[in-house]
Design an enzyme around this catalytic site. Structure first.
Site, PDB file in Angstrom:
ATOM      1  N   GLU A  52      -7.534   3.389  -7.209  1.00 45.52           N
ATOM      2  CA  GLU A  52      -8.334   3.189  -5.996  1.00 45.52           C
ATOM      3  C   GLU A  52      -9.833   3.292  -6.277  1.00 45.52           C
ATOM      4  OE1 GLU A  52      -8.779   1.742  -3.414  1.00 45.52           O
ATOM      5  OE2 GLU A  52      -7.853   2.795  -1.704  1.00 45.52           O
ATOM      6  N   ARG A  69       0.457   9.039  -5.503  1.00 46.05           N
ATOM      7  CA  ARG A  69       0.895   8.538  -4.199  1.00 46.05           C
ATOM      8  C   ARG A  69       1.403   7.106  -4.289  1.00 46.05           C
ATOM      9  NH1 ARG A  69      -4.693   8.994  -4.439  1.00 46.05           N
ATOM     10  NH2 ARG A  69      -6.001   7.267  -3.676  1.00 46.05           N
ATOM     11  N   ASN A 100      -4.628  11.263   4.134  1.00 45.12           N
ATOM     12  CA  ASN A 100      -4.746  10.251   5.185  1.00 45.12           C
ATOM     13  C   ASN A 100      -4.767  10.907   6.562  1.00 45.12           C
ATOM     14  OD1 ASN A 100      -2.574   7.916   3.444  1.00 45.12           O
ATOM     15  ND2 ASN A 100      -4.804   7.941   3.510  1.00 45.12           N
ATOM     16  N   ARG A 115       0.851  -1.183   0.000  1.00 40.97           N
ATOM     17  CA  ARG A 115       0.000   0.000   0.000  1.00 40.97           C
ATOM     18  C   ARG A 115       0.893   1.241   0.000  1.00 40.97           C
ATOM     19  NH1 ARG A 115      -3.863   2.570   4.768  1.00 40.97           N
ATOM     20  NH2 ARG A 115      -4.660   4.281   3.472  1.00 40.97           N
ATOM     21  N   HIS A 116       0.450   2.286  -0.670  1.00 42.74           N
ATOM     22  CA  HIS A 116       1.234   3.523  -0.747  1.00 42.74           C
ATOM     23  C   HIS A 116       1.509   4.111   0.640  1.00 42.74           C
ATOM     24  CE1 HIS A 116      -2.127   6.176   0.319  1.00 42.74           C
ATOM     25  NE2 HIS A 116      -2.882   5.450  -0.489  1.00 42.74           N
ATOM     26  N   GLY A 117       2.474   4.998   0.700  1.00 43.25           N
ATOM     27  CA  GLY A 117       2.819   5.667   1.946  1.00 43.25           C
ATOM     28  C   GLY A 117       1.752   6.638   2.407  1.00 43.25           C
TER      29      GLY A 117
END
EC number: 3.1.3.73
Length: 222
Positions: free
Chosen positions: A84, A58, A14, A7-9
């Site tokens: 996504e 991202r 977020n 999963r992306h950072g």
């Protein structure tokens, strides 16, 4: 064949608890960059058969940090099927800002009943799951299911979580329920998805049956 999912950072959205789906993007924050680099260091000695990333920045930035540390410097291939979940007009809004607010819990609790036309538009879960699982089947076919080198997929929280659950036979209605393997509830974060910069691994002998060999691993981030 093994499929490594990252999963992306962590991103600014977020941190702000905003919907960050297929129409929204937000830059990696400092901890997200550090996590992506840590994942890269952890995987630096793994020779991948191919590396695929979501087209969203991202995820692509996360993939670049991972590949930069890899001894084989594989090419990153972008695949739109890894984008996504599309939250429609809710993308980019804070969770407590969306309207109608009374319908917001449905997206987190009731995937089979969720109707995007009553929310912000975008995808329903059935369409989303068909897209992401179809993408993984196609990518495995492209590199060859008998390939001894694993496939790396860098994408998103819902893409990773729902792909793994669906490929392991979890029905649509249970996709947001706790993930139970051998009687043990698997670790998740915010609304039941994997952590930022985490590693999850599936193995498959035939691109039909899948086994979970690692789930939401974050030891390298500590």
């Amino acid at each position: 064949m093994q499929i490594y999912f990252i999963r992306h950072g962590r991103t600014q959205y977020n941190l702000e608890h905003r919907f960050q789906g297929g129409r929204a993007d937000s830059p990696l924050v400092e901890s997200g960059i550090a996590g992506a680099k840590a994942a890269g260091t952890y995987l630096q000695n793994v020779e991948f058969s191919a590396v695929y990333s979501s087209p969203q920045q991202r995820a692509l930035d996360t993939a670049k940090y991972i590949v930069a540390a890899n001894h084989w410097q594989p090419e990153i291939q972008v695949d739109d099927g890894l984008r996504e979940f599309d939250f429609g007009d809710w993308d980019g809004l804070k969770e407590d800002e969306v309207q109608p607010q009374s319908y917001a819990p449905m997206i987190f609790t009731s995937p089979a009943e969720y109707q995007p036309e009553l929310a912000g538009g975008g995808e329903d879960y059935a369409t989303f799951v068909s897209r992401i699982t179809g993408t993984i089947h196609r990518l495995v076919d492209q590199v060859g299911v008998s390939n001894a080198k694993p496939l790396l997929v860098v994408s998103h929280g819902l893409v990773t979580t729902m792909t793994v659950k669906a490929l392991m036979g979890v029905p649509l209605a249970k996709l947001r329920a706790p993930f139970i393997i051998n009687g043990q509830e698997m670790k998740t974060v915010g609304h039941g998805i994997v952590d930022n910069d985490s590693l999850t691994v599936l193995s498959t002998p035939d691109n039909r049956q899948f086994e979970l060999t690692r789930w939401n691993e974050t030891t390298y981030l500590e």
